[in-house]
Motif scaffolding. Structure first.
Motif, PDB file in Angstrom:
ATOM      1  N   ARG A 127       0.838  -1.195   0.000  1.00  0.00           N
ATOM      2  CA  ARG A 127       0.000   0.000   0.000  1.00  0.00           C
ATOM      3  C   ARG A 127       0.878   1.252   0.000  1.00  0.00           C
ATOM      4  O   ARG A 127       1.933   1.293   0.621  1.00  0.00           O
ATOM      5  N   PHE A 128       0.394   2.258  -0.721  1.00  0.00           N
ATOM      6  CA  PHE A 128       1.034   3.566  -0.667  1.00  0.00           C
ATOM      7  C   PHE A 128       0.396   4.371   0.464  1.00  0.00           C
ATOM      8  O   PHE A 128      -0.826   4.508   0.515  1.00  0.00           O
ATOM      9  N   ASP A 129       1.213   4.901   1.335  1.00  0.00           N
ATOM     10  CA  ASP A 129       0.727   5.828   2.358  1.00  0.00           C
ATOM     11  C   ASP A 129       1.209   7.228   1.960  1.00  0.00           C
ATOM     12  O   ASP A 129       2.276   7.677   2.397  1.00  0.00           O
ATOM     13  N   PHE A 265      -5.243   6.299 -12.139  1.00  0.00           N
ATOM     14  CA  PHE A 265      -4.142   6.230 -11.174  1.00  0.00           C
ATOM     15  C   PHE A 265      -4.676   5.815  -9.804  1.00  0.00           C
ATOM     16  O   PHE A 265      -4.135   4.903  -9.165  1.00  0.00           O
ATOM     17  N   GLU A 266      -5.751   6.450  -9.359  1.00  0.00           N
ATOM     18  CA  GLU A 266      -6.328   6.122  -8.055  1.00  0.00           C
ATOM     19  C   GLU A 266      -6.896   4.707  -8.041  1.00  0.00           C
ATOM     20  O   GLU A 266      -6.807   4.004  -7.023  1.00  0.00           O
ATOM     21  N   ALA A 267      -7.476   4.285  -9.156  1.00  0.00           N
ATOM     22  CA  ALA A 267      -8.030   2.932  -9.230  1.00  0.00           C
ATOM     23  C   ALA A 267      -6.927   1.883  -9.097  1.00  0.00           C
ATOM     24  O   ALA A 267      -7.098   0.866  -8.408  1.00  0.00           O
ATOM     25  N   ALA A 270      -5.844   1.582  -5.511  1.00  0.00           N
ATOM     26  CA  ALA A 270      -6.817   0.871  -4.676  1.00  0.00           C
ATOM     27  C   ALA A 270      -6.721  -0.645  -4.835  1.00  0.00           C
ATOM     28  O   ALA A 270      -7.011  -1.395  -3.898  1.00  0.00           O
ATOM     29  N   SER A 271      -6.325  -1.102  -6.005  1.00  0.00           N
ATOM     30  CA  SER A 271      -6.263  -2.549  -6.271  1.00  0.00           C
ATOM     31  C   SER A 271      -4.831  -3.084  -6.262  1.00  0.00           C
ATOM     32  O   SER A 271      -4.578  -4.192  -6.731  1.00  0.00           O
ATOM     33  N   TYR A 273      -2.749  -4.276  -4.015  1.00  0.00           N
ATOM     34  CA  TYR A 273      -2.483  -5.536  -3.308  1.00  0.00           C
ATOM     35  C   TYR A 273      -2.863  -6.739  -4.172  1.00  0.00           C
ATOM     36  O   TYR A 273      -2.053  -7.640  -4.419  1.00  0.00           O
ATOM     37  N   ALA A 274      -4.099  -6.733  -4.663  1.00  0.00           N
ATOM     38  CA  ALA A 274      -4.569  -7.862  -5.473  1.00  0.00           C
ATOM     39  C   ALA A 274      -3.805  -7.953  -6.794  1.00  0.00           C
ATOM     40  O   ALA A 274      -3.438  -9.042  -7.242  1.00  0.00           O
ATOM     41  N   ASP A 275      -3.557  -6.821  -7.421  1.00  0.00           N
ATOM     42  CA  ASP A 275      -2.847  -6.829  -8.704  1.00  0.00           C
ATOM     43  C   ASP A 275      -1.448  -7.425  -8.549  1.00  0.00           C
ATOM     44  O   ASP A 275      -1.001  -8.230  -9.381  1.00  0.00           O
ATOM     45  N   TYR A 276      -0.750  -7.004  -7.507  1.00  0.00           N
ATOM     46  CA  TYR A 276       0.618  -7.488  -7.325  1.00  0.00           C
ATOM     47  C   TYR A 276       0.634  -8.973  -7.013  1.00  0.00           C
ATOM     48  O   TYR A 276       1.403  -9.737  -7.612  1.00  0.00           O
TER      49      TYR A 276
END
Length: 292
Positions: A127-129, A265-267, A270-271, A273-276
Motif C-alpha cells: 500500500r502507498f501511504d 491512477f487512483e483505481a 486501490a487494487s 495488493y490484489a494486482d501485485y
C-alpha cells in the motif's frame, strides 16, 4: 474425568497449539527459502488474501498465528521489498524509493530537481501511504485544469496585485510630496485665521481634516520606503509557487503517460495488493495453507 486424564487432555491441547505455531513458522520459513513471496503474503494475512486475491469469502477467522512474526515485520518487509519495488518500477515508473531504515521506505515523486517526498511504501500491506498534504495538492491541480488554472494561480495573482499596489505607492511619491506641500500651506493658513466664536468649530474641523490627510500621506510614504523590500519578498514567494506549479505539471504528465488520467491512477492504487499478488501467482511453487 480424573486429574490424570485432565492433565493428559491439557497436554494434548497445548501440544497441538505448539504444533500449529511450529507448522506456521516452518511453512513461512520454507516460503522465504523458496522465494515464494506470494505465499508469504498469504500467510501474513489469509483473510485479506482470500477476499482480494481469490475473490472468495474466507471461512477462516483472523489468523492469529501471523502475530508470531509481528516483531520481525521490518526484516520481512526488507525481504519482500525486492520483488515488489521491481514490480512497481514497471507500473509506476515515476516513483522512487529510499529504505531509510530496515523495511521502511520513503516514496519520492520523480527524479528531477526539487522532487517531492510523497509519502511511504507499506511493503507488508502492499500500500502507498501518501502524504495527505502533497497528495491533495496533486488532486487539486488536476481538478483546476478544467478552469485553465494551476494550483497556485490565485495565490500568485493576489501577491502580484499586492506588489503592483506597492509599486504604485513608489511611483506616486512626487504626487504625494506636492499634496503634502499644499496641505501644509492650508494648515498654516488655517492657523493664521482669526477665529470668531461662531467660526471656531468650523476651523477646528478643517484643521483636523488637513491633519488626517497628512497622516494618511505619511503612512503611504512609510509603506513606499519598505516597498522595494516587500516587492522582493513577494517575488521570492511567486518564484516558489511557480516552481511548485512546474513540478506538479511534471507529476501530472507522468501520471498521464502511465495511467491516462488521475482516476485510473487512483483505481490502480486501490487494487495494488490484489494486482501485485496476482502477478506472483504464476511464479509460486504451489499453495500451502495453514489453518488456525
Amino acid at each position: 474425568m480424573d486429574n490424570q486424564e485432565q492433565q493428559a487432555s491439557a497436554a494434548d491441547v497445548l501440544t497441538q497449539a505448539i504444533a500449529s505455531k511450529l507448522d506456521y513458522l516452518s511453512t513461512l520459513q520454507a516460503a522465504v527459502q523458496h522465494g515464494d513471496d506470494r505465499q508469504v503474503y498469504e500467510l501474513l494475512d489469509q483473510v485479506r488474501y482470500y477476499e482480494e486475491v481469490k475473490k472468495t469469502r474466507s471461512t477462516r477467522s483472523v489468523n492469529h498465528l501471523a502475530e508470531l512474526v509481528d516483531n520481525i515485520h521490518p526484516q520481512i518487509a526488507h525481504y519482500l521489498s525486492d520483488k515488489l519495488i521491481d514490480y512497481l518500477g514497471h507500473i509506476y515508473p515515476f516513483f522512487y524509493y529510499e529504505e531509510y531504515t530496515t523495511g521502511l521506505f520513503h516514496i519520492y515523486f520523480g527524479n528531477w530537481w526539487d522532487r517531492r517526498l510523497f509519502g511511504d511504501l507499506d511493503v507488508i500491506n502492499v500500500r502507498f501511504d501518501f502524504d495527505k498534504t502533497e497528495y491533495q495538492k496533486l488532486r487539486d491541480s488536476f481538478a483546476l485544469e478544467s478552469q485553465n488554472q494551476r494550483l497556485n494561480t490565485a495565490k500568485i495573482e493576489s501577491i502580484s496585485a499586492e506588489s503592483e499596489q506597492l509599486q504604485n505607492l513608489v511611483d506616486a511619491q512626487a504626487t504625494r510630496d506636492n499634496q503634502k506641500s499644499e496641505l501644509r500651506d492650508q494648515l498654516k493658513e488655517n492657523s493664521g485665521k482669526s477665529s470668531l466664536p461662531w467660526d471656531s468649530g468650523k476651523l477646528k474641523d478643517e484643521r483636523q481634516r488637513i491633519i488626517d490627510q497628512l497622516t494618511k500621506l505619511a503612512d503611504e510614504d512609510e509603506k513606499a520606503l519598505n516597498a522595494h523590500k516587500l516587492i522582493k519578498a513577494n517575488d521570492d514567494k511567486i518564484l516558489v509557487l511557480s516552481k511548485e506549479d512546474t513540478i506538479l505539471n511534471y507529476e501530472k504528465q507522468s501520471i498521464r503517460d502511465s495511467f491516462d488520467d488521475f482516476e485510473h491512477f487512483e483505481a490502480h492504487n486501490a487494487s495494488l495488493y490484489a494486482d501485485y499478488l496476482n502477478s506472483l501467482l504464476g511464479k509460486s511453487e504451489g499453495e500451502v495453507t495453514v489453518d488456525d
